[in-house]
Scaffold this motif. Sequence first.
Motif, PDB file in Angstrom:
ATOM      1  N   THR A  94      22.163  82.058  18.172  1.00  0.00           N
ATOM      2  CA  THR A  94      20.690  82.729  18.164  1.00  0.00           C
ATOM      3  C   THR A  94      19.721  81.709  17.774  1.00  0.00           C
ATOM      4  OG1 THR A  94      20.743  83.139  15.811  1.00  0.00           O
ATOM      5  CG2 THR A  94      21.559  84.845  17.222  1.00  0.00           C
ATOM      6  N   GLY A  95      18.389  81.529  17.846  1.00  0.00           N
ATOM      7  CA  GLY A  95      17.500  80.862  17.498  1.00  0.00           C
ATOM      8  C   GLY A  95      17.506  79.565  18.559  1.00  0.00           C
ATOM      9  N   ASP A 130      17.092  78.322  12.073  1.00  0.00           N
ATOM     10  CA  ASP A 130      17.086  79.766  12.239  1.00  0.00           C
ATOM     11  C   ASP A 130      18.044  80.225  13.011  1.00  0.00           C
ATOM     12  OD1 ASP A 130      16.041  78.820  14.788  1.00  0.00           O
ATOM     13  OD2 ASP A 130      14.463  80.126  14.947  1.00  0.00           O
ATOM     14  N   THR A 131      19.063  79.252  13.268  1.00  0.00           N
ATOM     15  CA  THR A 131      20.281  79.478  14.328  1.00  0.00           C
ATOM     16  C   THR A 131      21.616  79.770  13.545  1.00  0.00           C
ATOM     17  OG1 THR A 131      19.244  78.011  15.563  1.00  0.00           O
ATOM     18  CG2 THR A 131      21.730  78.168  15.898  1.00  0.00           C
ATOM     19  N   SER A 132      22.207  80.896  14.112  1.00  0.00           N
ATOM     20  CA  SER A 132      23.596  81.282  13.783  1.00  0.00           C
ATOM     21  C   SER A 132      24.299  81.750  15.072  1.00  0.00           C
ATOM     22  CB  SER A 132      23.695  82.363  12.674  1.00  0.00           C
ATOM     23  OG  SER A 132      22.891  83.513  13.356  1.00  0.00           O
ATOM     24  N   ARG A 133      25.306  81.685  14.849  1.00  0.00           N
ATOM     25  CA  ARG A 133      26.335  82.186  16.153  1.00  0.00           C
ATOM     26  C   ARG A 133      26.408  83.715  16.500  1.00  0.00           C
ATOM     27  NH1 ARG A 133      30.737  79.555  19.184  1.00  0.00           N
ATOM     28  NH2 ARG A 133      31.689  81.425  20.317  1.00  0.00           N
ATOM     29  N   TYR A 134      26.085  84.027  17.579  1.00  0.00           N
ATOM     30  CA  TYR A 134      26.089  85.594  17.911  1.00  0.00           C
ATOM     31  C   TYR A 134      27.485  86.313  17.537  1.00  0.00           C
ATOM     32  CZ  TYR A 134      21.717  85.860  20.653  1.00  0.00           C
ATOM     33  OH  TYR A 134      20.791  85.742  21.282  1.00  0.00           O
ATOM     34  N   TYR A 177      14.731  79.944   5.770  1.00  0.00           N
ATOM     35  CA  TYR A 177      13.656  79.008   6.042  1.00  0.00           C
ATOM     36  C   TYR A 177      12.211  79.925   6.261  1.00  0.00           C
ATOM     37  CZ  TYR A 177      15.735  74.438   6.742  1.00  0.00           C
ATOM     38  OH  TYR A 177      16.369  73.206   6.233  1.00  0.00           O
TER      39      TYR A 177
END
Lengths: 146, 802
Positions: B575-576, B557-561, B419
């Motif tokens: 995150t995000g 903007d999000t993913s798993r740590y 994005y």
Amino acid sequence: CGFRLRGPQPLDFATIHVGVSEFSELGALLRRQIATSGTTTVVEDAAKADVRLQVLANEREREILSLTGAGKVREYQLTQRMRFQLLDKNGSALIPPTAILARREYTFDDALILGKEQEENLLFRDMQSDLVQQLMRRLAVVRRPQ
Amino acid sequence: GASAAPTPAPAAATPGRTVRDVTSPVEVRPVEPSSPAAQVPMAPARPAAATGQASPAAAAPASAAPAASASPADATARKPGSTEVRALRIRGTRSVELVAEGDAELQRDDILLTADALTYREPTDEALAEGNVRLRQGPDVISGPSASLVVGERTGDFQSPRYEITRTKAGLEPGDPPRQVSGGGHADVLHFEGENQYRLENATWSTCSVDDPDWYIKARDLQLDYDREIGVAKGGTVVFKDVPFFWMPWAEFPLVGQRQSGVLPPTIGSSNKTGLDLTVPYYWNIAPNYDATITPRYMGRRGLQLGGEFRYLGDSYAGEVRAEWLGRDRITGEQRTLGSLQHRQQITSSLYGSLDINGVSDDDYFEDLSSRVSVASRVNLLREGRLVYVGSPWWSASALVQSYQTLNSDPDNPVTTPYRRVPQLLTTASRPDLPAGLTFNWHGEYVQFAHPDEDHPEGNRFTAYPQLSLPMQRAGFYVTPKVGVHYTRYDLDEPVAGLTDARTSITRTVPIFSVDSGVTFERDAQFFGTAFTQTLEPRLYYLNVPYRRQNDIPLFDTSRYDFGFAQIFAENRYTGGDRIGDANQLTAAVTTRLIDPETGSERMRALVGQRYYFEDQRVTAGEALRTSRRTDVLGGFSGRITRYSTVDTLLQYNPEDNETERFNFTFRYQPEFAKALNLGYRYARSLVSPDGTIGLRDVNVSGQWPLGGGWYGVGRLTHSLKDDRLTEAIAGIEYDGGCWVARVAMHRFATDPNDVTKAVFIQLELNDLASIGSSPVNLIKRSVPGYGKINDPAANRVFGIE
């Protein structure tokens, strides 16, 4: 087994000058840690300080740790290397230039680059505080010659 | 000493992004960062014994005493600026002309001129020397058959001199001890043109031994400017082992090894993608704070590429612009281009701005045209502008406009472009010294997310996250309770597809509560016959975040740590900001360290950690719901296990299924400089790679070892046990010739499931001058941990880290 609660860690100097801007993350972290020693205050005028802490380098690096079969990055390794010295009033070294290092690794995916950028920042913050802890332990054993 | 070329602004001045990739596939300049060259005053080395004195101010027809006879005149007692002439025989008239014969010497300050015969004319301050002439100034020595010199002005000529000039240079890093750099050679004539200025005709120059140099610069006209520490060769040739290597009509070169300026020799390499790869850069030092490099590059298989780089440096700004242009690629038949701009600017003392814009003409650009893995593996090219305002040590604000060019070289595994943030506005604050010991933290963000693909919903997100914590810290323990309210509001242009009750206007308010606490115990311990302070540091982190419905929020903007020691103590497992993970969980970890009580340095550390869940998971970001009440156990160890060997290992173990999820092991044996052996094993059972494959099992060996006689071998093999495929191989050999180093390295790495890039790097490094060929040093440094660059100055040969 001989373990006891860690006692106060007095520093052998009443005043210290920290050669890193208080506006930087490292500078703020160092000032906060030194304040918790209870024995030592940070002074902003280097000439008035008993000792001067100089951060000679504080470098961050990112290197490819492993690749996918398609030649894309699968894991990165982050390295933060901090080099410092501690000088007394006359400019002689209480701690000669010394490098300390922290490493972290994380999995990478170009499709998740926005999230991974924040994960990278988290790891750099973690390394920064790790290095500051290591630095504080070295400051705690410094004894000034009488 | 002024460096002739701009040096990049210090990294510390760049907030935000801290890691910079190399965009250009061609490196035309020595890669080491320059350190500011410092000129240390020379220590005059004066002969202790002095004989008859003939100061122009004193009586002139002096004694003809033999040189050996003692005299009360002591060198240290000499008046500054006074001139002494000594010889077996001295005649002439004071203040007109003195003729000294037999072991004649003339001395003023730190200048000592000796010859068979000397004539000194006081009115013109001129000295004429004949026979075995030797001029010493500090460590500098010039010798030859005859010379004339105006002593005070340092002007004059030296016939057929042999010269050697030494300067002290600051160590490679601040705090390093200084080192001596000598350059010298022979010439038909040496003209003195004032202090620190020499011009030579038909001269040679080298940092090798003066009389039998392995390499030298030969020039019709050679200027040595020791104020700027730069040499200028006109009509020059670099000669290596008596073979002319390359010719340069005009070239500047560093006299004391500054890395940023100087000769840009051709680079030669080869790869299966480019064929023969030859670049002949032309360096143009426009002004002290501007320079340009124009780089024609010939690729045997693809054609002629033109590259250019312009760098500039001002008081408050610095930057570089780079472009590459290949008119017609012989393989693809297309024009291929690259453009790149980096600019950094301090606008006011608290406002900082930067631009970082990169682009290439096509998806395969780097894969086809670069033989460097760090470049060929690039997928996302950054394009961003950033403004950062640091209001005070406790608050800052920033604005960012960012997008990426995503290169999809493999159509079977397309990567979704990230994005765009157009813009992101961010404010953060941290106020630690409030009444009652409270700390206030603030995170406020507004982002407009946009996406070039039709099927990606766009929208904006506003976040406000005030937090209050109460850190209680003593020497032996700390407890930090913290509360915060995380408020988010989304406005989406369309609801997320595939959900029945998806919203376009979403508000999410989540109270977040946590307690972080740790204790430090210590004891004195003996291990391996050495006294240590051993610590034991348990840490407990409790986190409570109630569930909020958020499955209809797109993942902007999000993913798993990852599951790692830093990440398990994060407040959010994502995150995000698009997911706030519901949590009622306790994370526990114990660290133990061995600390040298003398220096405070850490020798070893071991950690173990695990997380316990009191409730089932409800929020996901696309991953499967967790079923277990406990996470895997994470264990780590790193440290020096013997004097010369270190181990670094991490284990992630699933106790429910009795499975090792992840295991990394690195062993390094490094007994001395340029001797290192590494053995590594990386295992991840269910890691999903970007290309969709699951699992990782790699073994790698790497090392550097002296083979005797100045030869060193370096190498690395990475083998994927899972695919039974060699994913990366490096073999190289280095030779240390004293004042030069040669390296040859072959690199082979996978760029596609069925494709590899094979590249050959050939480098000849002339110490403190330049490197010819394409340098494999960075590649080897990355691939062979513990690698020691064999021609680094001894002071810099620190191996390992204390």
